[in-house]
Design a protein around this motif. Structure first.
Motif, short mmCIF file in Angstrom:
data_model
loop_
_atom_site.label_atom_id
_atom_site.label_comp_id
_atom_site.label_asym_id
_atom_site.label_seq_id
_atom_site.Cartn_x
_atom_site.Cartn_y
_atom_site.Cartn_z
N CYS A 1 0.82 -1.21 0.00
CA CYS A 1 0.00 0.00 0.00
C CYS A 1 0.86 1.26 0.00
CB CYS A 1 -0.94 0.01 1.19
SG CYS A 1 -1.92 -1.47 1.31
N GLY A 2 2.05 1.21 -0.59
CA GLY A 2 2.89 2.39 -0.68
C GLY A 2 3.65 2.70 0.59
N ASN A 3 3.53 1.87 1.62
CA ASN A 3 4.22 2.13 2.88
C ASN A 3 5.33 1.12 3.07
OD1 ASN A 3 2.45 4.20 3.83
ND2 ASN A 3 0.95 2.62 4.22
N ASN A 4 6.51 1.58 3.47
CA ASN A 4 7.59 0.69 3.85
C ASN A 4 7.78 0.83 5.34
OD1 ASN A 4 8.24 -0.46 1.35
ND2 ASN A 4 9.37 1.36 0.76
N LEU A 5 7.11 -0.02 6.07
CA LEU A 5 7.19 -0.03 7.53
C LEU A 5 8.29 -0.99 7.94
CD1 LEU A 5 3.38 -0.37 8.29
CD2 LEU A 5 4.76 1.67 8.56
N GLU A 6 9.15 -0.57 8.84
CA GLU A 6 10.16 -1.44 9.40
C GLU A 6 9.83 -1.67 10.86
OE1 GLU A 6 14.24 -0.41 8.68
OE2 GLU A 6 13.73 0.51 6.77
N ASP A 7 9.38 -2.89 11.19
CA ASP A 7 9.06 -3.19 12.58
C ASP A 7 10.31 -2.98 13.42
OD1 ASP A 7 6.45 -3.82 12.05
OD2 ASP A 7 6.81 -5.97 11.88
N VAL A 8 10.12 -2.41 14.61
CA VAL A 8 11.24 -2.14 15.51
C VAL A 8 10.97 -2.73 16.88
CG1 VAL A 8 11.97 -0.03 14.32
CG2 VAL A 8 10.31 0.13 16.16
N SER A 9 12.05 -3.05 17.57
CA SER A 9 11.93 -3.52 18.94
C SER A 9 12.62 -2.52 19.85
CB SER A 9 12.55 -4.92 19.09
OG SER A 9 13.89 -4.90 18.70
N GLY A 10 12.40 -2.67 21.16
CA GLY A 10 13.04 -1.80 22.13
C GLY A 10 12.35 -0.47 22.33
N VAL A 11 11.10 -0.32 21.86
CA VAL A 11 10.36 0.92 22.07
C VAL A 11 9.88 0.92 23.53
CG1 VAL A 11 8.44 2.36 21.31
CG2 VAL A 11 9.64 0.90 19.65
N THR A 12 10.18 1.98 24.25
CA THR A 12 9.90 2.04 25.69
C THR A 12 8.47 2.48 25.99
OG1 THR A 12 10.55 4.35 25.95
CG2 THR A 12 12.31 2.68 26.12
N LYS A 13 8.04 2.23 27.22
CA LYS A 13 6.73 2.66 27.69
C LYS A 13 6.59 4.17 27.54
CE LYS A 13 4.33 3.16 32.08
NZ LYS A 13 4.35 2.85 33.50
N GLY A 14 7.65 4.91 27.86
CA GLY A 14 7.62 6.37 27.73
C GLY A 14 7.44 6.81 26.29
N GLU A 15 8.06 6.10 25.36
CA GLU A 15 7.91 6.43 23.94
C GLU A 15 6.51 6.08 23.43
OE1 GLU A 15 12.36 5.84 22.12
OE2 GLU A 15 11.31 4.04 22.85
N LEU A 16 5.90 5.05 24.00
CA LEU A 16 4.57 4.64 23.57
C LEU A 16 3.47 5.50 24.18
CD1 LEU A 16 5.04 0.78 23.80
CD2 LEU A 16 4.78 2.13 21.70
N SER A 17 3.68 5.99 25.39
CA SER A 17 2.66 6.78 26.08
C SER A 17 2.41 8.08 25.33
CB SER A 17 3.10 7.09 27.51
OG SER A 17 3.21 5.91 28.25
N GLY A 18 1.13 8.42 25.21
CA GLY A 18 0.75 9.64 24.51
C GLY A 18 -0.44 9.38 23.62
N VAL A 19 -0.78 10.36 22.80
CA VAL A 19 -1.92 10.26 21.90
C VAL A 19 -1.42 9.96 20.49
CG1 VAL A 19 -3.90 11.47 20.90
CG2 VAL A 19 -3.29 11.83 23.31
N TRP A 20 -1.99 8.92 19.90
CA TRP A 20 -1.67 8.48 18.54
C TRP A 20 -2.89 8.72 17.67
CZ3 TRP A 20 3.15 6.23 17.52
CH2 TRP A 20 3.94 5.97 18.63
N GLN A 21 -2.68 9.22 16.45
CA GLN A 21 -3.79 9.52 15.55
C GLN A 21 -3.58 8.86 14.20
OE1 GLN A 21 -3.63 13.85 15.79
NE2 GLN A 21 -5.45 13.80 17.09
N GLY A 22 -4.69 8.44 13.60
CA GLY A 22 -4.64 7.81 12.29
C GLY A 22 -5.71 8.37 11.38
N GLY A 23 -5.92 7.69 10.26
CA GLY A 23 -6.92 8.11 9.30
C GLY A 23 -8.34 7.97 9.81
N ASN A 24 -9.26 8.65 9.17
CA ASN A 24 -10.68 8.57 9.48
C ASN A 24 -11.01 8.92 10.93
OD1 ASN A 24 -11.26 7.75 6.82
ND2 ASN A 24 -10.71 5.66 7.34
N GLY A 25 -10.23 9.81 11.54
CA GLY A 25 -10.51 10.25 12.90
C GLY A 25 -10.16 9.26 13.99
N SER A 26 -9.34 8.29 13.68
CA SER A 26 -8.98 7.30 14.70
C SER A 26 -7.94 7.89 15.66
CB SER A 26 -8.43 6.02 14.07
OG SER A 26 -7.23 6.25 13.38
#
Length: 123
Positions: free
Chosen positions: A9-34
């Protein structure tokens, strides 16, 4: 940091490991108002979240593969990388994976016929 390239779908996502709780905490937004708010206290609120999920009574299904609800989240490094599991208050589970997209960390999930629903962290 381990990576796995997800192409489609035109995206080159590279899965990553080692993402911390602090990096994950917060507000994430996507398409269609998600949106997905991951709080430091391991609680979450999902609105119009595009994801594949295991249905339970606590998952409010808005449309096919679009859900809402609240609950608790956990993260860990599993194959293919850091994942975020959303446990809805009254049952039901959804899983997102952390990835790198154009140098930014995103959360994504497969939906539909192999499309990737992508959430970007709000600054």
């Amino acid at each position: 940091m381990a990576t796995m390239v997800i192409a489609g779908c035109g995206n080159n996502l590279e899965d990553v490991s080692g993402v911390t709780k602090g990096e994950l905490s917060g507000v994430w937004q996507g398409g269609n108002g998600s949106s997905l708010a991951l709080k430091e206290n391991m609680k979450f609120t999902a609105k119009r979240l595009n994801t594949s999920y295991t249905e339970g009574s606590g998952v409010k299904v808005i449309a096919e593969e679009v859900v809402e609800g609240t609950g608790e989240w956990i993260s860990g490094d599993y194959s293919p990388g850091t994942t975020v599991d959303l446990y809805f208050t009254r049952g039901g589970v959804a899983t997102l994976t952390a990835a790198s997209l154009n140098g930014d960390t995103v959360l994504w999930a497969w939906v539909g016929d192999g499309d990737a629903a992508i959430l970007r962290k709000k600054n």
